[in-house]
Write an enzyme that holds these catalytic residues in place. Sequence first.
Site, PDB file in Angstrom:
ATOM      1  N   HIS A  24     -25.953 -78.289  47.743  1.00 28.23           N
ATOM      2  CA  HIS A  24     -24.525 -77.854  47.546  1.00 28.23           C
ATOM      3  C   HIS A  24     -24.107 -76.940  49.047  1.00 28.23           C
ATOM      4  CE1 HIS A  24     -27.156 -74.294  47.060  1.00 28.23           C
ATOM      5  NE2 HIS A  24     -26.089 -73.342  47.916  1.00 28.23           N
ATOM      6  N   HIS A  49     -22.216 -75.951  55.536  1.00 31.09           N
ATOM      7  CA  HIS A  49     -23.433 -76.740  55.717  1.00 31.09           C
ATOM      8  C   HIS A  49     -23.842 -77.091  54.366  1.00 31.09           C
ATOM      9  CE1 HIS A  49     -24.817 -72.735  55.337  1.00 31.09           C
ATOM     10  NE2 HIS A  49     -25.740 -73.022  54.922  1.00 31.09           N
TER      11      HIS A  49
HETATM   12  P1  2AM Z   1     -27.040 -71.549  52.099  1.00 36.10           P
HETATM   13  O1  2AM Z   1     -25.537 -71.703  51.618  1.00 36.10           O
HETATM   14  O2  2AM Z   1     -27.309 -71.421  53.523  1.00 36.10           O
HETATM   15  O3  2AM Z   1     -27.845 -72.625  51.604  1.00 36.10           O
HETATM   16  C1  2AM Z   1     -27.880 -68.813  46.809  1.00 36.10           C
HETATM   17  O4  2AM Z   1     -28.958 -68.080  47.623  1.00 36.10           O
HETATM   18  C2  2AM Z   1     -27.088 -69.670  48.174  1.00 36.10           C
HETATM   19  O5  2AM Z   1     -26.137 -68.665  48.825  1.00 36.10           O
HETATM   20  C3  2AM Z   1     -27.900 -70.473  48.967  1.00 36.10           C
HETATM   21  O6  2AM Z   1     -27.225 -71.678  49.095  1.00 36.10           O
HETATM   22  C4  2AM Z   1     -27.605 -69.611  50.358  1.00 36.10           C
HETATM   23  O7  2AM Z   1     -27.587 -70.294  51.438  1.00 36.10           O
HETATM   24  C5  2AM Z   1     -26.523 -68.832  50.065  1.00 36.10           C
HETATM   25  N1  2AM Z   1     -26.519 -67.385  50.627  1.00 36.10           N
HETATM   26  C6  2AM Z   1     -27.433 -66.610  50.446  1.00 36.10           C
HETATM   27  N2  2AM Z   1     -26.968 -65.421  50.877  1.00 36.10           N
HETATM   28  C7  2AM Z   1     -26.053 -65.502  51.625  1.00 36.10           C
HETATM   29  C8  2AM Z   1     -25.205 -64.677  52.423  1.00 36.10           C
HETATM   30  N3  2AM Z   1     -25.535 -63.522  52.744  1.00 36.10           N
HETATM   31  N4  2AM Z   1     -24.143 -65.205  52.808  1.00 36.10           N
HETATM   32  C9  2AM Z   1     -23.626 -66.539  52.651  1.00 36.10           C
HETATM   33  N5  2AM Z   1     -24.526 -67.320  52.010  1.00 36.10           N
HETATM   34  C10 2AM Z   1     -25.509 -67.044  51.581  1.00 36.10           C
END
Ligand code: 2AM
Length: 221
Positions: free
Chosen positions: A69, A152
């Site tokens: 995702h 991304h």
């Molecule tokens: P990602 O988008 O880089 O993959 C669940 O943890 C999702 O939320 C993951 O896909 C994660 O990273 C994203 N995520 C976790 N913490 C976050 C944050 N503080 N800011 C933005 N995205 C976050």
Amino acid sequence: VPLEETSLPLFFGWFLLPGIQDKVRCTSMDFLKTLDTLEAFKKHLPDFTVEAEKEVDLEQYFQANGVLHCTTKFCDYGKAEGAKEYADKLAVKELYGSAFELSLSALFVTPRTVGARVSLSEDQLTLWPADAEEVVSVVPAAATLPAGSRAHITLGCAEGVEPQQTGFDLLEILALQQEGQEGELVEEMELGSLAYYGKGRWLLSLREPISAQACFSSLYG
Ligand code: 2AM
């Protein structure tokens, strides 16, 4: 926990449909398989891993996690700043459950993460939170990059690395590009051109962007 605190999801985002998930995973595997056999990669291995290894198996090095995702807004069930405001946005409400076509324009690898850069269209940017690139404490130059730069798909993380690191790694590379560092062109691969940005950072600009069908939705986890 009161219901109003759990009524917001862990995050909103575009979730890739099953068929295209397989294709993206295969493309990423192929890339990792090729990358760790390249002389240029071996030459820069000390930048990549601190361990005194002669070789690294990138497919083992990164752990995949869950459904592929592209996160738009991390809400943390309402605890994250701006979560409620985002969920209340008209575009978010109207487009919830709709199908989109994401354009994956590059793959990148660092000692921490492997991911795909998503180049958002004008329409898709209506779902992008205004504060996503405001992470100056982590990537100082990020705030000067255009909205959507952080978009991304996390394809894998090294042991002990949080997925949100993938977006920071991408922003770092884009900030270098913006400063005029084009990276050291290493190789023309079948998939595209591979450039090295120092400190174990590799970027493969795809010759043909991957078009990925995705549904805008949320995950409660
Ligand atoms: P990602 O988008 O880089 O993959 C669940 O943890 C999702 O939320 C993951 O896909 C994660 O990273 C994203 N995520 C976790 N913490 C976050 C944050 N503080 N800011 C933005 N995205 C976050």
